[in-house]
Design a protein around this motif. Structure first.
Motif, mmCIF file in Angstrom:
data_model
loop_
_atom_site.group_PDB
_atom_site.id
_atom_site.type_symbol
_atom_site.label_atom_id
_atom_site.label_comp_id
_atom_site.label_asym_id
_atom_site.label_seq_id
_atom_site.Cartn_x
_atom_site.Cartn_y
_atom_site.Cartn_z
ATOM 1 N N ARG A 1 13.656 1.152 0.612
ATOM 2 C CA ARG A 1 13.364 0.527 -0.672
ATOM 3 C C ARG A 1 11.853 0.416 -0.871
ATOM 4 N NH1 ARG A 1 15.590 -5.051 -1.705
ATOM 5 N NH2 ARG A 1 15.305 -5.035 0.549
ATOM 6 N N SER A 2 11.200 -0.033 0.210
ATOM 7 C CA SER A 2 9.743 -0.173 0.142
ATOM 8 C C SER A 2 9.108 1.138 -0.273
ATOM 9 C CB SER A 2 9.187 -0.577 1.504
ATOM 10 O OG SER A 2 9.629 -1.856 1.834
ATOM 11 N N PHE B 1 9.535 1.607 -4.031
ATOM 12 C CA PHE B 1 8.720 0.621 -4.736
ATOM 13 C C PHE B 1 7.248 0.987 -4.702
ATOM 14 C CE2 PHE B 1 11.973 -2.956 -3.787
ATOM 15 C CZ PHE B 1 12.793 -2.437 -4.774
ATOM 16 N N ASN B 2 6.849 1.680 -3.661
ATOM 17 C CA ASN B 2 5.426 1.917 -3.457
ATOM 18 C C ASN B 2 4.967 3.317 -3.819
ATOM 19 O OD1 ASN B 2 4.226 -0.555 -2.344
ATOM 20 N ND2 ASN B 2 5.860 -0.307 -0.852
ATOM 21 N N TYR C 1 1.684 3.523 -5.392
ATOM 22 C CA TYR C 1 0.635 3.168 -4.432
ATOM 23 C C TYR C 1 0.306 4.353 -3.520
ATOM 24 C CZ TYR C 1 -1.103 1.276 0.006
ATOM 25 O OH TYR C 1 -1.802 1.067 1.151
ATOM 26 N N GLU D 1 -3.216 6.106 -3.146
ATOM 27 C CA GLU D 1 -3.853 6.158 -1.842
ATOM 28 C C GLU D 1 -4.264 7.573 -1.488
ATOM 29 O OE1 GLU D 1 -4.874 2.949 -0.946
ATOM 30 O OE2 GLU D 1 -4.594 3.883 1.017
ATOM 31 N N ARG E 1 -7.206 8.578 -3.193
ATOM 32 C CA ARG E 1 -8.396 7.966 -2.616
ATOM 33 C C ARG E 1 -8.835 8.723 -1.358
ATOM 34 N NH1 ARG E 1 -10.208 3.954 0.301
ATOM 35 N NH2 ARG E 1 -8.361 4.279 1.569
ATOM 36 N N LEU F 1 -3.454 -2.524 8.649
ATOM 37 C CA LEU F 1 -2.050 -2.381 8.258
ATOM 38 C C LEU F 1 -1.134 -2.565 9.462
ATOM 39 C CD1 LEU F 1 -2.225 0.553 5.694
ATOM 40 C CD2 LEU F 1 -1.396 -1.758 5.278
ATOM 41 N N ARG F 2 -1.545 -2.023 10.592
ATOM 42 C CA ARG F 2 -0.735 -2.191 11.804
ATOM 43 C C ARG F 2 -0.600 -3.646 12.191
ATOM 44 N NH1 ARG F 2 -3.603 2.315 14.980
ATOM 45 N NH2 ARG F 2 -2.255 4.098 14.607
ATOM 46 N N LEU G 1 -0.708 -6.069 10.311
ATOM 47 C CA LEU G 1 0.156 -6.772 9.369
ATOM 48 C C LEU G 1 1.618 -6.346 9.537
ATOM 49 C CD1 LEU G 1 -2.128 -6.582 6.207
ATOM 50 C CD2 LEU G 1 -1.579 -8.619 7.531
ATOM 51 N N GLY G 2 1.868 -5.452 10.479
ATOM 52 C CA GLY G 2 3.237 -5.064 10.791
ATOM 53 C C GLY G 2 3.754 -3.876 10.002
ATOM 54 N N SER G 3 2.850 -3.121 9.391
ATOM 55 C CA SER G 3 3.298 -1.980 8.611
ATOM 56 C C SER G 3 3.980 -0.929 9.488
ATOM 57 C CB SER G 3 2.100 -1.354 7.909
ATOM 58 O OG SER G 3 2.445 -0.069 7.464
ATOM 59 N N PRO G 4 5.104 -0.411 9.024
ATOM 60 C CA PRO G 4 5.738 0.680 9.768
ATOM 61 C C PRO G 4 4.844 1.922 9.725
ATOM 62 C CG PRO G 4 7.191 -0.156 8.017
ATOM 63 C CD PRO G 4 5.834 -0.760 7.804
ATOM 64 N N PHE H 1 4.993 4.126 6.623
ATOM 65 C CA PHE H 1 4.276 3.616 5.457
ATOM 66 C C PHE H 1 2.798 3.992 5.536
ATOM 67 C CE2 PHE H 1 1.844 0.438 3.187
ATOM 68 C CZ PHE H 1 2.527 0.318 1.993
ATOM 69 N N ARG I 1 5.992 -4.576 15.558
ATOM 70 C CA ARG I 1 5.640 -4.496 14.132
ATOM 71 C C ARG I 1 6.581 -5.367 13.304
ATOM 72 N NH1 ARG I 1 3.235 1.012 13.049
ATOM 73 N NH2 ARG I 1 1.567 1.034 14.575
ATOM 74 N N LYS I 2 7.842 -5.386 13.714
ATOM 75 C CA LYS I 2 8.826 -6.180 12.981
ATOM 76 C C LYS I 2 8.475 -7.669 13.094
ATOM 77 C CE LYS I 2 13.716 -6.086 12.090
ATOM 78 N NZ LYS I 2 15.031 -5.821 12.637
ATOM 79 N N ARG J 1 5.545 -8.847 13.579
ATOM 80 C CA ARG J 1 4.312 -9.070 12.804
ATOM 81 C C ARG J 1 4.590 -9.238 11.316
ATOM 82 N NH1 ARG J 1 0.394 -4.479 15.410
ATOM 83 N NH2 ARG J 1 0.155 -5.429 17.470
ATOM 84 N N ARG J 2 5.662 -8.617 10.844
ATOM 85 C CA ARG J 2 5.962 -8.739 9.417
ATOM 86 C C ARG J 2 6.346 -10.156 9.026
ATOM 87 N NH1 ARG J 2 9.692 -3.734 9.557
ATOM 88 N NH2 ARG J 2 8.169 -2.586 10.777
ATOM 89 N N PRO K 1 -1.323 -13.461 9.349
ATOM 90 C CA PRO K 1 -2.532 -13.658 10.145
ATOM 91 C C PRO K 1 -3.794 -13.801 9.268
ATOM 92 C CG PRO K 1 -1.969 -11.334 10.114
ATOM 93 C CD PRO K 1 -1.025 -12.024 9.158
ATOM 94 N N ARG L 1 3.554 -4.940 0.785
ATOM 95 C CA ARG L 1 4.121 -3.681 0.307
ATOM 96 C C ARG L 1 5.293 -3.178 1.116
ATOM 97 N NH1 ARG L 1 1.990 -1.423 -3.979
ATOM 98 N NH2 ARG L 1 -0.141 -1.972 -4.539
ATOM 99 N N PHE L 2 5.250 -3.412 2.414
ATOM 100 C CA PHE L 2 6.316 -2.834 3.243
ATOM 101 C C PHE L 2 7.386 -3.868 3.585
ATOM 102 C CE2 PHE L 2 2.160 -3.322 5.089
ATOM 103 C CZ PHE L 2 2.342 -4.395 5.946
ATOM 104 N N GLY M 1 9.741 -4.713 1.287
ATOM 105 C CA GLY M 1 10.895 -4.483 0.419
ATOM 106 C C GLY M 1 10.905 -5.356 -0.824
ATOM 107 N N PRO N 1 7.931 -4.196 -7.041
ATOM 108 C CA PRO N 1 6.517 -4.178 -7.438
ATOM 109 C C PRO N 1 6.137 -5.318 -8.391
ATOM 110 C CG PRO N 1 7.467 -1.995 -7.618
ATOM 111 C CD PRO N 1 8.591 -2.904 -7.266
ATOM 112 N N ARG O 1 2.995 -13.310 1.739
ATOM 113 C CA ARG O 1 4.184 -12.624 2.246
ATOM 114 C C ARG O 1 5.221 -13.593 2.771
ATOM 115 N NH1 ARG O 1 1.976 -10.024 7.589
ATOM 116 N NH2 ARG O 1 3.034 -8.204 6.769
#
Ligand SMILES: Nc1ncnc2c1ncn2[C@@H]1O[C@H](COP(=O)(O)OP(=O)(O)OP(=O)(O)O)[C@@H](O)[C@H]1O
Ligand SMILES: [Mg+2]
Lengths: 295, 223
Positions: free
Chosen positions: A2-3, A6-7, A10, A14, A17, A206-207, A209-212, A215, B75-76, B78-79, B83, B105-106, B108, B111, B154
């Protein structure tokens, strides 16, 4: 998933950019991939034309068997039938002296007057033997050794030459394909790696913040696809330009060689080159991305 | 929420940053981590975020073992964490709004909703008027608020703020602490590290972790 949907906007922003961040070298990499894809396209088009010629000439493959002197009309007929039943022979037809002369008159056109200098018809009758190209040697031997045949004429050498050229073009095509593939992969994965390097702080954040990983990577994959696709389209455009130019230039000057329809050649380029470039773009970016796989 | 047993952390250059840390923090707690510079405060937060893994001992965060979680698992986790880094780690070349949204953004989120929440959060931290400014043009205190907005927009279960009062004058520091505390609720734990013990000495409803040379002592102050 889904993300992902939605993105999408973006991701596109990106990758725009990422491209702008290194505009000059990205332009050069587009030109570079475009150029090698262009060369590949030329070789492929050449192979297509060669193949077409070979097929066409194969269909027209024939040998002519000339009769010995003092042979009667019945014997000629019998001989034509006998040769017609040989393996590798598609059909036979007797071309008598008059027809042979008429043919030459057709070829000479205006100049046919020269034939009037002869008191007698100087042309000989012969059997026109249409054959399977693969059986050429066998048929020629058979015809040569038939009693009542004086000698045999064939266009084998021409055929073989064209066949050789086409074969060489094909090999060259494969080599080019490999070269294009490898070069594109190297150029592209280098570009992607550079893009990643320029954005390493952002990627790291991004990492945290837990970004997969997907992504993070997706904009770079888009970038790779876009850059190579652009190269592919550029190459296809230049080739269609050249094909059009060549066809217009040749015009009707060599009407007895039937070239493949130009639309066919051009359409092929517009499918093949962008398609190939996208595949390479995907692979190249994945290749480049493999360098960020860590913690 | 956060449970550690005999955790120690030794960096690759043999620096012993944390020694024998035993913790049990419940959902909704407000936790201050204090201690001199170099005592191991940031190191403790790094362990909680899975940036470093314990050299010995076991650690679980939000019910998941940090020791056993692979990269995907970390990572999960961290979501669910918001921080606020000591050095902010905002993404330059983007506006405040984009920086806040990038943390969502990640997850789900649609927008439209994402944008609405990001706007609202920026208003909430008092930066509504700066939402379209590039972050590199913001003042220190403004950047910090963007970082906080990114962390809380978030809706995390755990907010980690590393030295949010550093570089701020007294009034601003008090305000930032107030702001951070305002996000604490029954489901949201807030952990704040700070040198400035004088700012929190009157705190009546909080847990204090004092780090000294990598060793911790815990004091729970509740009326
Ligand atoms: N990546 C690293 N590699 C080696 N040593 C490190 C690393 N990170 C921190 N240290 C060391 O570990 C110790 C604890 O550092 P840490 O950053 O946790 O302290 P801190 O309490 O956050 O300090 P400050 O209040 O100045 O932020 C210090 O001696 C520091 O030099
Ligand atoms: Mg620190």
């Amino acid at each position: 998933m889904r993300s992902f949907l939605f993105n999408f906007g973006y991701f596109i922003k990106e990758s725009g950019r990422v491209i702008r961040l290194n505009l000059m070298s990205n332009i050069f990499s587009v030109l570079g991939t475009g150029l090698i894809l262009f060369l590949l396209g030329i070789v492929i088009t050449g192979t297509d034309i060669g193949n077409r010629l070979v097929i066409m000439l194969n269909e027209e493959a024939e040998v002519n068997g000339y009769f010995s002197e003092n042979i009667t009309a019945e014997e000629r007929e019998a001989l034509a039938d006998k040769i017609g039943s040989m393996d590798g022979v598609r059909s036979t037809r007797i071309v008598d002296e008059d027809e042979a002369k008429r043919r030459m008159e057709d070829i000479l056109g205006e100049e046919a007057k020269i034939l009037e200098l002869f008191d007698e018809n100087p042309f000989e009758a012969f059997i026109e033997i249409r054959i399977d190209i693969d059986a050429t040697d066998y048929v020629i031997d058979g015809v040569k050794n038939s009693p009542g045949i004086e000698y045999v004429r064939d266009n084998r050498e021409v055929l073989e030459k064209i066949q050789d050229i086409t074969y060489a073009l094909k090999i060259l095509g494969y080599l080019m394909m490999a070269a294009v593939g490898i070069t594109t992969l190297i150029i592209l994965s280098h570009m992607i790696r550079q893009g990643i390097y320029n954005n390493k702080d952002q990627i790291n954040t991004l990492r945290l913040l837990g970004s997969p990983g997907t992504f993070i990577s997706f904009p770079y994959i888009l970038t790779g696809l876009f850059l190579t696709l652009l190269g592919g389209i550029l190459a296809a455009l230049s080739i269609s330009f050249i094909i059009n130019g060549a066809y217009n230039g040749i015009g009707g000057t060599i009407p007895f060689i039937s070239l493949p329809p130009r639309e066919e050649l051009i359409n092929k380029m517009f499918i093949l080159l962008p398609g190939l470039s996208m595949a390479l773009g995907l692979l190249g970016s994945l290749f480049g991305l493999s360098s960020i796989r860590e913690k | 929420m956060i449970v550690s047993k005999n955790v120690s952390l030794i960096y690759s250059d043999k620096t012993q940053a944390l020694v024998d840390v035993n913790l049990d923090i419940s959902p909704g707690e407000l936790v201050y981590i204090t201690g001199p510079s170099g005592s191991g405060k940031t190191s403790l937060l790094k362990l909680i975020m899975g940036i470093e893994s314990p050299t010995t001992g076991t650690l679980s965060v939000l019910g998941k073992s940090i020791n056993d979680s692979g990269m995907m698992g970390i990572r999960k986790i961290r979501r669910s964490i918001g921080p606020v880094f000591q050095e902010f780690k905002l993404i330059e070349g983007r506006t405040s709004l984009e920086n806040v949204m990038i943390g969502m953004r990640f997850l789900g989120i649609k927008p439209k909703q994402m944008k609405a929440v990001a706007n609202e959060t920026l208003e909430n931290v008092g930066l509504g008027h700066k939402k379209l400014s590039k972050v590199e043009n913001l003042s220190w205190g403004e950047s910090q608020r963007v970082a906080i907005a990114r962390a809380v927009a978030r809706k995390p279960s755990l907010i980690l703020a590393d030295e949010p009062t550093g570089n701020l004058d007294y009034d601003n520091a008090i305000n930032i602490l107030k702001l951070l505390k305002s996000f604490r609720n029954d489901n949201t734990t807030v952990i704040i590290t700070t040198h400035a013990t004088h700012l929190i000495k009157d705190e009546q409803e909080a847990t204090f972790i004092r780090v000294d040379n990598g060793r911790i002592t815990i004091e729970r102050r509740y009326r």
